[in-house]
Design a protein around this motif. Structure first.
Motif, PDB file in Angstrom:
ATOM      1  N   ASP A  40       0.857  -1.189   0.000  1.00 55.24           N
ATOM      2  CA  ASP A  40       0.000   0.000   0.000  1.00 55.24           C
ATOM      3  C   ASP A  40       0.898   1.246   0.000  1.00 55.24           C
ATOM      4  N   PHE A  41       0.848   2.017  -1.086  1.00 55.50           N
ATOM      5  CA  PHE A  41       1.741   3.190  -1.197  1.00 55.50           C
ATOM      6  C   PHE A  41       1.533   4.175  -0.039  1.00 55.50           C
ATOM      7  N   ASN A  42       0.322   4.235   0.503  1.00 57.80           N
ATOM      8  CA  ASN A  42       0.043   5.163   1.611  1.00 57.80           C
ATOM      9  C   ASN A  42       0.854   4.837   2.859  1.00 57.80           C
ATOM     10  N   LYS A  43       1.281   3.570   2.964  1.00 60.26           N
ATOM     11  CA  LYS A  43       2.031   3.161   4.169  1.00 60.26           C
ATOM     12  C   LYS A  43       3.532   3.386   4.026  1.00 60.26           C
ATOM     13  N   MET A  44       3.969   3.887   2.866  1.00 60.03           N
ATOM     14  CA  MET A  44       5.403   4.125   2.643  1.00 60.03           C
ATOM     15  C   MET A  44       5.728   5.518   3.181  1.00 60.03           C
ATOM     16  N   THR A  45       5.891   5.589   4.493  1.00 56.92           N
ATOM     17  CA  THR A  45       5.838   6.877   5.188  1.00 56.92           C
ATOM     18  C   THR A  45       7.004   7.831   4.919  1.00 56.92           C
ATOM     19  N   ASP A  46       8.171   7.309   4.492  1.00 60.88           N
ATOM     20  CA  ASP A  46       9.257   8.262   4.221  1.00 60.88           C
ATOM     21  C   ASP A  46       9.298   8.676   2.745  1.00 60.88           C
ATOM     22  N   ILE A  47       8.248   8.335   2.027  1.00 60.34           N
ATOM     23  CA  ILE A  47       8.147   8.766   0.624  1.00 60.34           C
ATOM     24  C   ILE A  47       7.151   9.932   0.569  1.00 60.34           C
ATOM     25  N   SER A  48       7.543  10.988  -0.134  1.00 58.69           N
ATOM     26  CA  SER A  48       6.704  12.195  -0.135  1.00 58.69           C
ATOM     27  C   SER A  48       5.300  11.904  -0.677  1.00 58.69           C
ATOM     28  N   ILE A  49       4.354  12.716  -0.221  1.00 61.82           N
ATOM     29  CA  ILE A  49       2.963  12.502  -0.640  1.00 61.82           C
ATOM     30  C   ILE A  49       2.834  12.662  -2.155  1.00 61.82           C
ATOM     31  N   SER A  50       3.621  13.603  -2.729  1.00 65.14           N
ATOM     32  CA  SER A  50       3.510  13.806  -4.183  1.00 65.14           C
ATOM     33  C   SER A  50       4.005  12.568  -4.943  1.00 65.14           C
ATOM     34  N   LEU A  51       5.085  11.946  -4.442  1.00 59.18           N
ATOM     35  CA  LEU A  51       5.571  10.736  -5.124  1.00 59.18           C
ATOM     36  C   LEU A  51       4.576   9.588  -4.938  1.00 59.18           C
ATOM     37  N   ARG A  52       4.006   9.478  -3.751  1.00 59.49           N
ATOM     38  CA  ARG A  52       3.022   8.413  -3.526  1.00 59.49           C
ATOM     39  C   ARG A  52       1.871   8.534  -4.528  1.00 59.49           C
ATOM     40  N   LYS A  53       1.519   9.781  -4.811  1.00 59.18           N
ATOM     41  CA  LYS A  53       0.429  10.021  -5.768  1.00 59.18           C
ATOM     42  C   LYS A  53       0.849   9.547  -7.169  1.00 59.18           C
ATOM     43  N   LYS A  54       2.104   9.871  -7.518  1.00 56.26           N
ATOM     44  CA  LYS A  54       2.600   9.440  -8.844  1.00 56.26           C
ATOM     45  C   LYS A  54       2.619   7.913  -8.920  1.00 56.26           C
ATOM     46  N   LEU A  55       3.018   7.287  -7.808  1.00 56.57           N
ATOM     47  CA  LEU A  55       3.093   5.817  -7.795  1.00 56.57           C
ATOM     48  C   LEU A  55       1.704   5.213  -8.001  1.00 56.57           C
ATOM     49  N   LYS A  56       0.731   5.789  -7.315  1.00 56.47           N
ATOM     50  CA  LYS A  56      -0.644   5.263  -7.424  1.00 56.47           C
ATOM     51  C   LYS A  56      -1.171   5.395  -8.851  1.00 56.47           C
ATOM     52  N   ASN A  57      -0.729   6.471  -9.526  1.00 58.09           N
ATOM     53  CA  ASN A  57      -1.223   6.704 -10.886  1.00 58.09           C
ATOM     54  C   ASN A  57      -0.502   5.882 -11.941  1.00 58.09           C
ATOM     55  N   SER A  58       0.683   5.347 -11.570  1.00 61.73           N
ATOM     56  CA  SER A  58       1.448   4.663 -12.621  1.00 61.73           C
ATOM     57  C   SER A  58       1.744   3.194 -12.309  1.00 61.73           C
ATOM     58  N   GLY A  59       1.528   2.781 -11.057  1.00 60.40           N
ATOM     59  CA  GLY A  59       1.918   1.402 -10.737  1.00 60.40           C
ATOM     60  C   GLY A  59       1.009   0.730  -9.728  1.00 60.40           C
ATOM     61  N   TYR A  60       1.272  -0.547  -9.533  1.00 61.39           N
ATOM     62  CA  TYR A  60       0.538  -1.340  -8.534  1.00 61.39           C
ATOM     63  C   TYR A  60       1.443  -2.499  -8.123  1.00 61.39           C
ATOM     64  N   ILE A  61       1.058  -3.191  -7.062  1.00 62.33           N
ATOM     65  CA  ILE A  61       1.856  -4.339  -6.604  1.00 62.33           C
ATOM     66  C   ILE A  61       0.930  -5.545  -6.528  1.00 62.33           C
ATOM     67  N   LYS A  62       1.168  -6.500  -7.406  1.00 57.93           N
ATOM     68  CA  LYS A  62       0.292  -7.684  -7.434  1.00 57.93           C
ATOM     69  C   LYS A  62       1.150  -8.945  -7.494  1.00 57.93           C
ATOM     70  N   ALA A  63       0.971  -9.793  -6.478  1.00 53.22           N
ATOM     71  CA  ALA A  63       1.791 -11.008  -6.382  1.00 53.22           C
ATOM     72  C   ALA A  63       0.994 -12.219  -6.848  1.00 53.22           C
ATOM     73  N   PRO A  64       1.697 -13.331  -7.134  1.00 54.25           N
ATOM     74  CA  PRO A  64       0.968 -14.567  -7.452  1.00 54.25           C
ATOM     75  C   PRO A  64       0.032 -14.937  -6.294  1.00 54.25           C
ATOM     76  N   HIS A  65      -1.028 -15.644  -6.639  1.00 60.57           N
ATOM     77  CA  HIS A  65      -2.087 -15.917  -5.670  1.00 60.57           C
ATOM     78  C   HIS A  65      -2.029 -17.395  -5.239  1.00 60.57           C
ATOM     79  N   ILE A  66      -2.006 -17.628  -3.924  1.00 57.67           N
ATOM     80  CA  ILE A  66      -1.929 -19.021  -3.427  1.00 57.67           C
ATOM     81  C   ILE A  66      -3.290 -19.695  -3.575  1.00 57.67           C
ATOM     82  N   ILE A  67      -3.292 -20.900  -4.195  1.00 57.80           N
ATOM     83  CA  ILE A  67      -4.565 -21.625  -4.269  1.00 57.80           C
ATOM     84  C   ILE A  67      -4.510 -22.953  -3.517  1.00 57.80           C
TER      85      ILE A  67
END
Ligand code: SF4
Length: 357
Positions: A40-67
């Motif tokens: 969750d980009f919001n939890k990356m507390t030492d990253i500036s709010i403006s960069l967090r916004k850029k991250l949300k607009n350009s990326g995501y983190i999705k891992a393989p799903h355990i079945i």
């Protein structure tokens, strides 16, 4: 939109540059994702709010799903992951002094070694960096969560060793494998020592040379035979890479190898490669190519899978075979069978779902 799990350390830098950020931001981002398991980009507390916004607009983190999640009576644990509608398997082998994760690099495998269940599926596709490193990411932080461990990475690391011996031939998916390896070794990600990371290959010679220059981790060669004729029957691709050339490539790799040593894996198959004559031939091969003192032979009892038409050598035969090798000065180990009650042992990974969670 980009999945940030697909970024190697170098690609993290490029990505941050594209966002107009300084290179040190790449290290911060990498740490949040791979050291602390934060998605969750919001939890990356030492990253500036403006960069967090850029991250949300350009990326995501999705891992393989355990079945599927299965535990063997001996503590070995196997997970089946869904990766974009394909199935891969990852195995956790806990021991007294280390916890090893065996990860997959391809869906299926083109090599088709006769003693391996994965090979019977044929090749389906290469895994991406995110799908390879995602296995470690999911399991590392899952195990920490199960133990109620807070963020304090080095002290609480759950996975101490990695073996790339799961489904697939890692050197036939070179780019993604290297990207994942660089993250495994990076101090801003998992920070594992090269000595604790083993890549297992059937012997793709040009890629072994490339690996030695770009990311020299411990190397294990799937040998399984003492001469070319037999090896060609067990591992079809070996016709392309004869033993003499393969051993020469191993010689070249030793200089770069963290322990200055190569491991040769040898699957013990009753009546096929387990006679005294094979042991003697193996000794002669190692002596002739002057690699006897810089290698370890790891004897692996064959693990049964349906329709293999193969039988594991008797334990007494394996011991005699090992003794012949040891008497010549070779360093020999016999692999302990782990997790075969859940089809998690070496050569048994087939992506069949037995027990959905
Ligand atoms: S042993 Fe490895 S290289 Fe051989 S078929 Fe199985 S997964 Fe592929």
């Amino acid at each position: 939109m980009i999945n940030l799990l697909d970024l190697s350390p170098l690609k993290f830098v490029n990505y941050c540059q594209e966002l107009g950020e300084m290179p040190f931001r790449a290290q911060q981002l990498q740490k949040w994702i791979h050291k602390f398991g934060v998605s969750d980009f919001n939890k990356m507390t030492d990253i500036s709010i403006s960069l967090r916004k850029k991250l949300k607009n350009s990326g995501y983190i999705k891992a393989p799903h355990i079945i599927s999640d299965q535990i063997s009576f001996d503590g070995t644990r196997k997970w089946i992951f869904n990766v974009k509608k394909n199935i891969i398997e990852t195995v956790f082998i806990p021991e007294k002094n280390r916890n090893t994760l065996c990860i997959s690099t391809q869906v299926g495998c083109a090599i088709n070694c006769i003693f391996c269940s994965t090979g019977k599926q044929g090749f389906i596709r290469n895994l991406t960096i995110g799908e390879i490193i995602g296995q470690l990411w999911v399991i590392e932080f899952k195990l920490r969560k199960e133990k109620n461990i807070k963020i304090d990475f080095i002290k609480n690391r759950q996975i101490t060793n990695i073996v790339m011996m799961g489904m697939g031939e890692p050197l036939l998916n070179y780019k993604s494998t290297i990207g994942a390896l660089k993250l495994i070794l990076s101090d801003h990600a998992y920070g594992l020592s090269r000595r604790h990371v083993i890549l297992s290959t059937t012997g793709i010679i040009p890629m072994i040379d490339k690996l030695s220059k770009e990311c020299p981790v411990e190397l294990a060669i799937s040998l399984h035979a003492s001469n070319d004729n037999l090896r060609n029957q067990l591992i079809p691709i070996s016709k392309k890479y004869p033993l003499k050339e393969l051993i020469l490539a191993c010689h070249r790799y030793i200089t770069y190898s963290p322990r200055h040593m190569i491991t040769f894996e040898y699957c013990m198959l009753h009546g096929i490669n387990d006679e005294d004559i094979h042991a003697l031939e193996l000794i002669s091969l190692m002596k002739k190519n002057k690699i006897l003192m810089s290698c370890k032979i790891n004897l692996i009892p064959f693990n049964y899978f349906p329709n293999s038409n193969l039988i594991c050598s008797k334990s007494s035969r394996i011991k005699i075979f090992a003794k012949i090798l040891m008497n010549s000065g070779l360093f020999v180990t016999i692999r302990k069978i782990r997790g075969n009650d859940i089809n998690a042992a070496c050569g048994q990974l087939s992506g069949k779902i037995l027990n959905h969670i």
